[in-house]
Motif scaffolding. Structure first.
Motif, PDB file in Angstrom:
ATOM      1  N   ILE A 112       0.872  -1.175   0.000  1.00 35.69           N
ATOM      2  CA  ILE A 112       0.000   0.000   0.000  1.00 35.69           C
ATOM      3  C   ILE A 112       0.903   1.216   0.000  1.00 35.69           C
ATOM      4  O   ILE A 112       1.802   1.323   0.822  1.00 35.69           O
ATOM      5  CB  ILE A 112      -0.892   0.042   1.274  1.00 35.69           C
ATOM      6  CG1 ILE A 112      -1.691  -1.232   1.432  1.00 35.69           C
ATOM      7  CG2 ILE A 112      -1.781   1.265   1.261  1.00 35.69           C
ATOM      8  CD1 ILE A 112      -2.845  -1.432   0.477  1.00 35.69           C
ATOM      9  N   LYS A 113       0.640   2.110  -0.907  1.00 36.00           N
ATOM     10  CA  LYS A 113       1.528   3.258  -1.040  1.00 36.00           C
ATOM     11  C   LYS A 113       0.761   4.521  -0.656  1.00 36.00           C
ATOM     12  O   LYS A 113      -0.414   4.653  -0.978  1.00 36.00           O
ATOM     13  CB  LYS A 113       1.983   3.348  -2.492  1.00 36.00           C
ATOM     14  CG  LYS A 113       3.016   4.423  -2.726  1.00 36.00           C
ATOM     15  CD  LYS A 113       3.458   4.363  -4.163  1.00 36.00           C
ATOM     16  CE  LYS A 113       4.078   5.680  -4.618  1.00 36.00           C
ATOM     17  NZ  LYS A 113       4.644   6.527  -3.600  1.00 36.00           N
TER      18      LYS A 113
ATOM     19  N   THR B 231       7.501   8.237  -0.690  1.00 40.96           N
ATOM     20  CA  THR B 231       8.080   8.115   0.649  1.00 40.96           C
ATOM     21  C   THR B 231       9.599   8.248   0.599  1.00 40.96           C
ATOM     22  O   THR B 231      10.236   7.952  -0.404  1.00 40.96           O
ATOM     23  CB  THR B 231       7.722   6.756   1.270  1.00 40.96           C
ATOM     24  OG1 THR B 231       8.178   5.731   0.396  1.00 40.96           O
ATOM     25  CG2 THR B 231       6.220   6.628   1.471  1.00 40.96           C
ATOM     26  N   GLY B 232      10.154   8.668   1.730  1.00 40.05           N
ATOM     27  CA  GLY B 232      11.605   8.799   1.857  1.00 40.05           C
ATOM     28  C   GLY B 232      12.321   7.486   1.640  1.00 40.05           C
ATOM     29  O   GLY B 232      13.360   7.439   0.989  1.00 40.05           O
TER      30      GLY B 232
ATOM     31  N   GLN C 144       5.231  13.925   9.618  1.00 42.44           N
ATOM     32  CA  GLN C 144       6.454  14.655   9.349  1.00 42.44           C
ATOM     33  C   GLN C 144       7.385  13.851   8.447  1.00 42.44           C
ATOM     34  O   GLN C 144       7.574  12.657   8.664  1.00 42.44           O
ATOM     35  CB  GLN C 144       7.167  14.963  10.670  1.00 42.44           C
ATOM     36  CG  GLN C 144       6.352  15.782  11.664  1.00 42.44           C
ATOM     37  CD  GLN C 144       6.210  17.235  11.275  1.00 42.44           C
ATOM     38  OE1 GLN C 144       7.203  17.899  10.995  1.00 42.44           O
ATOM     39  NE2 GLN C 144       4.991  17.715  11.205  1.00 42.44           N
ATOM     40  N   LYS C 145       7.991  14.565   7.485  1.00 42.93           N
ATOM     41  CA  LYS C 145       8.998  13.940   6.620  1.00 42.93           C
ATOM     42  C   LYS C 145      10.131  13.353   7.446  1.00 42.93           C
ATOM     43  O   LYS C 145      10.625  13.982   8.366  1.00 42.93           O
ATOM     44  CB  LYS C 145       9.622  14.995   5.704  1.00 42.93           C
ATOM     45  CG  LYS C 145       8.881  15.177   4.410  1.00 42.93           C
ATOM     46  CD  LYS C 145       9.653  16.092   3.479  1.00 42.93           C
ATOM     47  CE  LYS C 145       8.768  16.493   2.322  1.00 42.93           C
ATOM     48  NZ  LYS C 145       9.394  17.498   1.465  1.00 42.93           N
ATOM     49  N   GLY C 146      10.555  12.162   7.077  1.00 39.85           N
ATOM     50  CA  GLY C 146      11.684  11.537   7.774  1.00 39.85           C
ATOM     51  C   GLY C 146      11.198  10.731   8.971  1.00 39.85           C
ATOM     52  O   GLY C 146      11.909   9.871   9.451  1.00 39.85           O
ATOM     53  N   VAL C 147      10.003  11.026   9.461  1.00 35.05           N
ATOM     54  CA  VAL C 147       9.468  10.269  10.591  1.00 35.05           C
ATOM     55  C   VAL C 147       8.358   9.340  10.094  1.00 35.05           C
ATOM     56  O   VAL C 147       8.471   8.125  10.184  1.00 35.05           O
ATOM     57  CB  VAL C 147       8.971  11.208  11.704  1.00 35.05           C
ATOM     58  CG1 VAL C 147       8.389  10.410  12.859  1.00 35.05           C
ATOM     59  CG2 VAL C 147      10.109  12.092  12.190  1.00 35.05           C
ATOM     60  N   GLU C 148       7.316   9.945   9.540  1.00 36.18           N
ATOM     61  CA  GLU C 148       6.214   9.114   9.014  1.00 36.18           C
ATOM     62  C   GLU C 148       6.325   8.867   7.507  1.00 36.18           C
ATOM     63  O   GLU C 148       5.762   7.909   7.007  1.00 36.18           O
ATOM     64  CB  GLU C 148       4.855   9.771   9.273  1.00 36.18           C
ATOM     65  CG  GLU C 148       4.226   9.358  10.596  1.00 36.18           C
ATOM     66  CD  GLU C 148       4.558  10.327  11.717  1.00 36.18           C
ATOM     67  OE1 GLU C 148       5.062  11.429  11.404  1.00 36.18           O
ATOM     68  OE2 GLU C 148       4.315   9.996  12.875  1.00 36.18           O
TER      69      GLU C 148
ATOM     70  N   GLY D 241      16.356   9.935   2.423  1.00 38.46           N
ATOM     71  CA  GLY D 241      15.598   9.960   1.171  1.00 38.46           C
ATOM     72  C   GLY D 241      15.006  11.325   0.876  1.00 38.46           C
ATOM     73  O   GLY D 241      14.745  11.669  -0.278  1.00 38.46           O
ATOM     74  N   HIS D 242      14.784  12.118   1.913  1.00 40.46           N
ATOM     75  CA  HIS D 242      14.297  13.494   1.756  1.00 40.46           C
ATOM     76  C   HIS D 242      15.444  14.509   1.779  1.00 40.46           C
ATOM     77  O   HIS D 242      15.195  15.707   1.863  1.00 40.46           O
ATOM     78  CB  HIS D 242      13.302  13.833   2.873  1.00 40.46           C
ATOM     79  CG  HIS D 242      12.003  13.081   2.780  1.00 40.46           C
ATOM     80  ND1 HIS D 242      11.130  13.233   1.723  1.00 40.46           N
ATOM     81  CD2 HIS D 242      11.432  12.172   3.610  1.00 40.46           C
ATOM     82  CE1 HIS D 242      10.076  12.442   1.916  1.00 40.46           C
ATOM     83  NE2 HIS D 242      10.232  11.785   3.040  1.00 40.46           N
TER      84      HIS D 242
END
Lengths: 201, 201
Positions: A69-70, A75-76, A196-200, B58-59
């Motif tokens: 599932i994307k 995603t990072g 948050q980017k890098g976390v979720e 990745g970010h």
């Protein structure tokens, strides 16, 4: 308590601990691929699988990843691992199922992702296979759990597989070697903080 | 139930789910660094943190990692991330504490690792900081929990921090935005399978 006495207690405790750990390591000598299931509602299931990808690559292992599932966002982890040698990366094409709202299309996409998965599960060259959010595809009955468990059980003996997603079905838990349930103690989302980017992501 | 009726039920459920998810995303608009704690006895805490490192890279984010307790073996994640641009990687030098059995030496090593941590927590250039197994150093009182929580609270507002390790202290859980407890459902080790490269190491 004095520092000396604290130190002595610490030393005694650590010696007992070392004895127990050494004994367990002595007892656990079987080398084979493990089937690991990461489930529950807490944060960390997919990121844990991707941490194992990094670990495996650090040991020079070849890795296959199928994301069932994307998200709406790239995603990072996809950005990162697609660029790394030693990884085959496949993403099921359809976005979140509550975005498509078309069960037939979701089933087709899941079956296509499953075909890629089967190639990996039949090839001992893949030393680690990550099936990210496969449990969601099973929960929605896009795939048959018996067929999935049979393919996992028949995989090459040294191959590790990590399956993630909430609500792992009982037959998969039964077949697994290691199962972790991730529980939410609290989540930033509940306090109005966005993903948050890098976390979720 | 017919396939048509199953499809219709699925569509209705997914539409409700989409509405709920959209509403939550709408409500959660705060952008700031989160403090995430991964605790419990289950497998996946450190690997989850390293998956977030991959995500962040990745970010294009800059990442700091301090590992408070190191195994006897060089770990895959260390091999892997030490070679990647954008990561500063520090490992506390002493091996498992039940290997050294010398509390004073452990405290010195933990304080040296904490000095590196403080540099990271004062530098907004680090967008993600992973403090792997910090909870163990707190549990053994190598570091003072109030000092640690104060430094975490005073960090740059956009910086994410991930703290791992079983037995997170209450003050840290209180200060955190997101806390996951990883529970053992079962573990291959219990069935006599040794720790496997790419999975545990």
């Amino acid at each position: 308590m004095s520092d000396d006495s604290l130190d002595a207690r610490h030393r005694a405790r650590m010696q007992r601990k070392k004895a127990v750990v050494d004994q367990k390591i002595e007892a656990a000598q079987t080398e084979r691929g493990v089937l690991l299931v990461l489930t529950g509602n807490g944060k960390g299931k997919s990121s844990s699988a991707f941490g194992m990808v990094a670990r495996a690559l650090g040991h020079g292992m070849r890795v296959g990843v199928v994301q069932y599932i994307k998200g709406r966002y790239a995603t990072g982890e996809e950005h990162f691992f697609r660029g790394i040698a030693g990884v085959r990366y496949h993403v099921m094409g359809e976005g979140y199922t509550w975005e498509t709202q078309d069960r037939e299309r979701d089933i087709r996409a899941a079956r296509a992702a499953w075909d890629v998965t089967l190639e990996m599960l039949r090839d001992p060259g893949y030393e680690l296979v990550v099936l990210d959010e496969l449990n969601i595809a099973l929960k929605h009955r896009y795939l048959d759990v018996d067929e999935v468990v049979a393919a996992l059980t028949a995989r090459p003996p040294m191959q590790h597989v990590v399956v993630t997603g909430r609500a792992a079905p009982p037959a998969l838990i039964e077949a697994a070697d290691t199962v972790t349930e991730m529980m939410v103690v609290k989540h930033a989302f509940q306090a109005g903080i966005k993903a948050q980017k890098g976390v979720e992501l």
